[in-house]
Scaffold this motif. Sequence first.
Motif, mmCIF file in Angstrom:
data_model
loop_
_atom_site.group_PDB
_atom_site.id
_atom_site.type_symbol
_atom_site.label_atom_id
_atom_site.label_comp_id
_atom_site.label_asym_id
_atom_site.label_seq_id
_atom_site.Cartn_x
_atom_site.Cartn_y
_atom_site.Cartn_z
ATOM 1 N N ARG A 35 0.833 -1.211 0.000
ATOM 2 C CA ARG A 35 0.000 0.000 0.000
ATOM 3 C C ARG A 35 0.865 1.258 0.000
ATOM 4 N N GLY A 38 2.133 2.085 -3.314
ATOM 5 C CA GLY A 38 1.111 2.366 -4.316
ATOM 6 C C GLY A 38 0.822 1.177 -5.206
ATOM 7 N N ILE A 39 1.019 -0.029 -4.676
ATOM 8 C CA ILE A 39 0.775 -1.252 -5.435
ATOM 9 C C ILE A 39 -0.503 -1.907 -4.918
ATOM 10 N N GLU A 40 -1.455 -2.060 -5.796
ATOM 11 C CA GLU A 40 -2.745 -2.667 -5.447
ATOM 12 C C GLU A 40 -2.700 -4.150 -5.777
ATOM 13 N N VAL A 190 7.810 4.159 -7.085
ATOM 14 C CA VAL A 190 7.268 5.321 -6.372
ATOM 15 C C VAL A 190 6.790 6.382 -7.360
ATOM 16 N N SER A 192 5.385 5.906 -10.203
ATOM 17 C CA SER A 192 4.175 5.501 -10.913
ATOM 18 C C SER A 192 2.948 5.916 -10.124
ATOM 19 N N ARG A 193 1.909 6.332 -10.845
ATOM 20 C CA ARG A 193 0.686 6.755 -10.161
ATOM 21 C C ARG A 193 0.105 5.612 -9.344
ATOM 22 N N ARG A 194 0.000 4.460 -9.954
ATOM 23 C CA ARG A 194 -0.485 3.270 -9.253
ATOM 24 C C ARG A 194 -0.129 2.051 -10.087
#
Length: 239
Positions: A35, A38-40, A190, A192-194
């Motif tokens: 999280r 930013g990794i879902e 980091v 990357s947006r998501r």
Amino acid sequence: MHLVRGVLTSATVFPFLGIATRGRIRQRWSRTLLRILGIELHISGAALIERGLLVANHVSWVDIFVINALTPAAFVSKADVREWPVIGWLSAVNETVFLRRGSRGHARVINDEIAECMANGRHVALFPEGTTTDGSHVLHFHAALLQPAILTGHPIQPVALRYRTPEGGFTRAAAYDGDVSLGQCIASIVGSRRIVVHLDVLPAIDTGTAHRREIARAAHAAITDRVAPEQTPAEALAA
């Protein structure tokens, strides 16, 4: 701060906890790390085996924490990871088995350690490609490390990892391959947006009758079908 928390917990708390409790803490820590980065994480597929060998394609250092977010696992890793600052130490105290390549005697010791972990009811995870890719294809699987599961009769379960954009397109933002340094890889993640990582748990493979090379080919085919369905077996051998 999250990394510092992990180091302090491993150094001061883990020595007094049982394996199951340490595993639950490691699982929560890994999910939180994803999280923060930013990794879902999206998990789908078959039911997870209770114990045995998990084999996955290898894209990034993040793969370890993605699998630990699924289930606490002991990992088989190349020996030079042990020399990485902080991460190497954390790996050592969190059930990582370090393999020195080219040593048959050491490989036998590692096989015994893997078998013991599974006998104690734990998952062991490894990356049979032996190196990382950018995630667009799957390299040939080395079958030798599958032997402990075969000898002890434990199942082998393939796990496919796919890193994608929120829109579903391919991204190599998390890839730690080629000449990419650890710092560059972290900066790419980091920046990357998501990132969405799809973890597909595939049907387990019975180890009772087949040769390890046949099992390796079956695991490779199952993972390739999810990661790069257009890839042919000949392309995998050439890579």
